[in-house]
Design a protein around this motif. Sequence first.
Motif, PDB file in Angstrom:
ATOM      1  N   THR A  16       0.832  -1.211   0.000  1.00 51.90           N
ATOM      2  CA  THR A  16       0.000   0.000   0.000  1.00 51.90           C
ATOM      3  C   THR A  16       0.868   1.263   0.000  1.00 51.90           C
ATOM      4  OG1 THR A  16      -0.224  -0.161   2.419  1.00 51.90           O
ATOM      5  CG2 THR A  16      -2.014  -1.060   1.090  1.00 51.90           C
ATOM      6  N   LEU A  17       2.012   1.210   0.673  1.00 49.54           N
ATOM      7  CA  LEU A  17       2.927   2.360   0.661  1.00 49.54           C
ATOM      8  C   LEU A  17       3.464   2.606  -0.750  1.00 49.54           C
ATOM      9  CD1 LEU A  17       4.906   1.680   3.968  1.00 49.54           C
ATOM     10  CD2 LEU A  17       3.469   3.688   3.506  1.00 49.54           C
ATOM     11  N   ILE A  18       3.824   1.535  -1.452  1.00 46.92           N
ATOM     12  CA  ILE A  18       4.301   1.669  -2.839  1.00 46.92           C
ATOM     13  C   ILE A  18       3.195   2.252  -3.718  1.00 46.92           C
ATOM     14  CG2 ILE A  18       5.097   0.407  -4.871  1.00 46.92           C
ATOM     15  CD1 ILE A  18       6.411  -1.591  -2.945  1.00 46.92           C
ATOM     16  N   GLY A  19       1.974   1.769  -3.539  1.00 44.31           N
ATOM     17  CA  GLY A  19       0.863   2.262  -4.342  1.00 44.31           C
ATOM     18  C   GLY A  19       0.598   3.744  -4.142  1.00 44.31           C
ATOM     19  N   ALA A  20       0.671   4.210  -2.885  1.00 46.45           N
ATOM     20  CA  ALA A  20       0.453   5.637  -2.617  1.00 46.45           C
ATOM     21  C   ALA A  20       1.495   6.493  -3.322  1.00 46.45           C
ATOM     22  CB  ALA A  20       0.474   5.890  -1.112  1.00 46.45           C
ATOM     23  N   GLY A  21       2.754   6.017  -3.344  1.00 48.10           N
ATOM     24  CA  GLY A  21       3.812   6.769  -4.022  1.00 48.10           C
ATOM     25  C   GLY A  21       3.682   6.734  -5.534  1.00 48.10           C
ATOM     26  N   LEU A  22       3.191   5.626  -6.080  1.00 48.15           N
ATOM     27  CA  LEU A  22       3.079   5.462  -7.526  1.00 48.15           C
ATOM     28  C   LEU A  22       2.144   6.493  -8.154  1.00 48.15           C
ATOM     29  CD1 LEU A  22       3.856   3.672  -9.980  1.00 48.15           C
ATOM     30  CD2 LEU A  22       1.862   2.262  -9.459  1.00 48.15           C
ATOM     31  N   SER A  23       1.177   6.974  -7.406  1.00 43.56           N
ATOM     32  CA  SER A  23       0.204   7.923  -7.950  1.00 43.56           C
ATOM     33  C   SER A  23       0.874   9.207  -8.440  1.00 43.56           C
ATOM     34  CB  SER A  23      -0.859   8.256  -6.905  1.00 43.56           C
ATOM     35  OG  SER A  23      -0.268   8.864  -5.772  1.00 43.56           O
ATOM     36  N   TRP A  24       2.036   9.546  -7.913  1.00 41.13           N
ATOM     37  CA  TRP A  24       2.713  10.784  -8.302  1.00 41.13           C
ATOM     38  C   TRP A  24       3.401  10.668  -9.654  1.00 41.13           C
ATOM     39  CZ3 TRP A  24       1.476  15.163  -6.181  1.00 41.13           C
ATOM     40  CH2 TRP A  24       0.934  15.161  -4.890  1.00 41.13           C
ATOM     41  N   THR A  25       3.397   9.486 -10.247  1.00 39.02           N
ATOM     42  CA  THR A  25       3.973   9.324 -11.585  1.00 39.02           C
ATOM     43  C   THR A  25       2.974   9.649 -12.696  1.00 39.02           C
ATOM     44  OG1 THR A  25       3.410   6.955 -11.721  1.00 39.02           O
ATOM     45  CG2 THR A  25       5.519   7.527 -10.718  1.00 39.02           C
ATOM     46  N   LEU A  26       1.719   9.931 -12.338  1.00 40.50           N
ATOM     47  CA  LEU A  26       0.722  10.337 -13.338  1.00 40.50           C
ATOM     48  C   LEU A  26       1.027  11.739 -13.860  1.00 40.50           C
ATOM     49  CD1 LEU A  26      -2.476   9.144 -11.479  1.00 40.50           C
ATOM     50  CD2 LEU A  26      -1.748   8.282 -13.708  1.00 40.50           C
ATOM     51  N   VAL A  27       0.575  12.027 -15.077  1.00 37.16           N
ATOM     52  CA  VAL A  27       0.682  13.379 -15.611  1.00 37.16           C
ATOM     53  C   VAL A  27      -0.657  14.080 -15.422  1.00 37.16           C
ATOM     54  CG1 VAL A  27       2.392  12.662 -17.313  1.00 37.16           C
ATOM     55  CG2 VAL A  27      -0.018  12.723 -17.961  1.00 37.16           C
ATOM     56  N   ASP A  28      -0.643  15.390 -15.523  1.00 33.73           N
ATOM     57  CA  ASP A  28      -1.897  16.142 -15.409  1.00 33.73           C
ATOM     58  C   ASP A  28      -2.815  15.803 -16.582  1.00 33.73           C
ATOM     59  OD1 ASP A  28      -1.079  17.436 -13.116  1.00 33.73           O
ATOM     60  OD2 ASP A  28      -0.167  19.109 -14.215  1.00 33.73           O
ATOM     61  N   ALA A  29      -4.118  15.846 -16.325  1.00 32.64           N
ATOM     62  CA  ALA A  29      -5.089  15.514 -17.369  1.00 32.64           C
ATOM     63  C   ALA A  29      -4.937  16.408 -18.591  1.00 32.64           C
ATOM     64  CB  ALA A  29      -6.508  15.625 -16.809  1.00 32.64           C
ATOM     65  N   LYS A  30      -4.542  17.651 -18.394  1.00 31.93           N
ATOM     66  CA  LYS A  30      -4.421  18.571 -19.522  1.00 31.93           C
ATOM     67  C   LYS A  30      -3.298  18.169 -20.476  1.00 31.93           C
ATOM     68  CE  LYS A  30      -1.373  21.713 -16.961  1.00 31.93           C
ATOM     69  NZ  LYS A  30      -1.237  23.078 -16.391  1.00 31.93           N
ATOM     70  N   ASN A  31      -2.373  17.311 -20.022  1.00 34.24           N
ATOM     71  CA  ASN A  31      -1.258  16.880 -20.867  1.00 34.24           C
ATOM     72  C   ASN A  31      -1.516  15.568 -21.591  1.00 34.24           C
ATOM     73  OD1 ASN A  31       0.373  19.096 -20.123  1.00 34.24           O
ATOM     74  ND2 ASN A  31       0.980  18.064 -18.232  1.00 34.24           N
ATOM     75  N   VAL A  32      -2.647  14.930 -21.308  1.00 29.65           N
ATOM     76  CA  VAL A  32      -2.943  13.639 -21.926  1.00 29.65           C
ATOM     77  C   VAL A  32      -3.487  13.860 -23.331  1.00 29.65           C
ATOM     78  CG1 VAL A  32      -4.352  11.547 -21.773  1.00 29.65           C
ATOM     79  CG2 VAL A  32      -3.378  12.557 -19.694  1.00 29.65           C
ATOM     80  N   ILE A  33      -2.916  13.134 -24.309  1.00 33.25           N
ATOM     81  CA  ILE A  33      -3.357  13.225 -25.702  1.00 33.25           C
ATOM     82  C   ILE A  33      -3.749  11.838 -26.183  1.00 33.25           C
ATOM     83  CG2 ILE A  33      -2.691  13.825 -28.070  1.00 33.25           C
ATOM     84  CD1 ILE A  33      -0.763  15.858 -26.970  1.00 33.25           C
ATOM     85  N   ARG A  34      -4.951  11.727 -26.754  1.00 36.92           N
ATOM     86  CA  ARG A  34      -5.423  10.455 -27.304  1.00 36.92           C
ATOM     87  C   ARG A  34      -4.749  10.188 -28.647  1.00 36.92           C
ATOM     88  NH1 ARG A  34     -10.597  12.850 -25.884  1.00 36.92           N
ATOM     89  NH2 ARG A  34     -11.377  12.007 -23.916  1.00 36.92           N
ATOM     90  N   ASP A  35      -4.931   8.983 -29.177  1.00 37.26           N
ATOM     91  CA  ASP A  35      -4.268   8.620 -30.431  1.00 37.26           C
ATOM     92  C   ASP A  35      -4.858   9.327 -31.641  1.00 37.26           C
ATOM     93  OD1 ASP A  35      -6.568   7.102 -31.232  1.00 37.26           O
ATOM     94  OD2 ASP A  35      -5.854   5.435 -30.021  1.00 37.26           O
ATOM     95  N   ASP A  36      -6.021  10.008 -31.478  1.00 35.06           N
ATOM     96  CA  ASP A  36      -6.570  10.792 -32.593  1.00 35.06           C
ATOM     97  C   ASP A  36      -6.212  12.270 -32.480  1.00 35.06           C
ATOM     98  OD1 ASP A  36      -8.131  11.469 -30.442  1.00 35.06           O
ATOM     99  OD2 ASP A  36     -10.033  11.415 -31.535  1.00 35.06           O
ATOM    100  N   GLY A  37      -5.358  12.602 -31.516  1.00 30.65           N
ATOM    101  CA  GLY A  37      -4.928  13.982 -31.333  1.00 30.65           C
ATOM    102  C   GLY A  37      -5.781  14.790 -30.388  1.00 30.65           C
ATOM    103  N   SER A  38      -6.905  14.255 -29.926  1.00 33.16           N
ATOM    104  CA  SER A  38      -7.780  15.001 -29.017  1.00 33.16           C
ATOM    105  C   SER A  38      -7.245  14.941 -27.603  1.00 33.16           C
ATOM    106  CB  SER A  38      -9.203  14.446 -29.074  1.00 33.16           C
ATOM    107  OG  SER A  38      -9.227  13.104 -28.633  1.00 33.16           O
ATOM    108  N   LYS A  39      -7.658  15.920 -26.815  1.00 26.89           N
ATOM    109  CA  LYS A  39      -7.232  16.014 -25.420  1.00 26.89           C
ATOM    110  C   LYS A  39      -8.418  15.815 -24.478  1.00 26.89           C
ATOM    111  CE  LYS A  39      -3.177  19.014 -25.895  1.00 26.89           C
ATOM    112  NZ  LYS A  39      -2.536  20.260 -25.411  1.00 26.89           N
ATOM    113  N   ILE A  40      -8.088  15.646 -23.218  1.00 26.52           N
ATOM    114  CA  ILE A  40      -9.114  15.583 -22.177  1.00 26.52           C
ATOM    115  C   ILE A  40      -9.576  17.011 -21.907  1.00 26.52           C
ATOM    116  CG2 ILE A  40      -9.678  14.719 -19.883  1.00 26.52           C
ATOM    117  CD1 ILE A  40      -8.628  12.634 -21.944  1.00 26.52           C
TER     118      ILE A  40
END
Length: 508
Positions: free
Chosen positions: A224-248
Amino acid sequence: MSSEDVKNATVSEKHGDPTPPNYAEATETLELPNSWKYKRLTFFGYKLPWYASPPVQLVIVSFVCFMCPGMFNALNGMGGGGQLDATANNRANIALYSTFSVIGFSAGTFTNKLGIRTALSFGGFGYCVYVASFLCYNHTQNLGFTTFAGALLGVCAGLLWCAQGAIMMSYPPEQSKGRYISWFWMIFNLGAVIGSLIPLGQNMHNTKAGSVNDGTYVGFLILTLIGAGLSWTLVDAKNVIRDDGSKIIVMKHPSWKSEIMGLWETFFTDAYILALFPMFLASNWFYVYHFTEINAAYFNVRTRALNGVVYYIFQIIGAYVFGFALDYKGVSRTMRAKAAWVALFAVIMIVWGCGYKFQTTYDRAWASDENNLKKDWSDPGYGGPFALYIFYGFTDAAWQTCVYWFMGALTNNGRKLANFAGFYKGIQSAGGAITWALDDRKTEYMTMFAINWGLLAGSLLIALPVILWKVKDTTPLEEDIKFTDETIAEVAAKEVVIAPGANTTDKV
């Protein structure tokens, strides 16, 4: 600015319409920002998705849940939180689901404001404290600490599950939502499988009824300690790009006022969601019956661990079967929704019908009598209850997968889906609090069984009109936003991000 202007703003400039092209064509011609987040590695000739893509982000969230809620499920799947006496586990879970029901209902507001990473990390911290409280209980019998840890986890889990639900339902394109849900559910439940293997290995030769040892809790705590730390490796939603070029679609700098108003507006613009509330309520109601009133009540410690392993394996199978069927391309989405309802209703009636026959073979008085030996996997007649128990796991995954898919089929609006996820977890947790309290009051097993079966079947009937009339083959933009001119002006002033290729937008 009119609603038509907003619609035109969401159309991909490259492709000329909001319909995404096929994956191979899109990824070959797509121009991505020059950042490490969008570099593609090749593995055995196959180009992997870039880091800030929906599949990679979903896998990260899945592994956070693998290590945090997955270990929680493995611990609770043992029955009594791994304890012979279920009192501490019951009190902790009553506190947990009580706070979860309050926080979860408005968790979309907090998650939209705080961000995905903060919500997930804070959520993971609560699971660490919860596991630590049972390690402490093994030595001190400190009921107060386990109850406090349960209440804290309710707050933390409300944020974690809302963030997870928003990612799982809003990041994928419409045609892939079922697969994304199934991928998450399979990875998440793999955590519970591995978590259940820990007590199975440590109690392999223990044929007595009893509590799990310290090593089990220590193993869960580390993960559970590893899992809590792993969450910080996510990027912000505004930086996510789908394979068709669209964003969140996200809003820049949302205020607390706009988030709270958005939560309440959801009730008025999407009042049909109320018809799904009974399904939300049922979705956690059966856990106390499965874990405490079957697994802990009827089986000894090593058999409980084995049951838990296979229960979660069948959760993986159930998520795979329903998730991929829900995205089957040869059938329209409206027809898939109806078929899913029929399949789910049939599975519930068959599995719980068999469960009725099994429940007539023992009661709470038998389970609480220390002179009655709990059943072991080596005992004659073990196969029938074992098969029933693992198919309960199958129906659990089928239920959760369908509920998430139904919600995702109603809208593409990421902000609205965060609110839907919050409603889901809040109502779900209220049901959990009630059913754990019923068990703590020693309600008869047959009564608990009847409530479960009736709630599952009845909630499907109540949800049927929504599935028949609100799920469409694609979600029209007008249905998704329903802006007034004043609201559009407010949104424009607040700089809503509308990315090329997006097929939805957001609202205050």
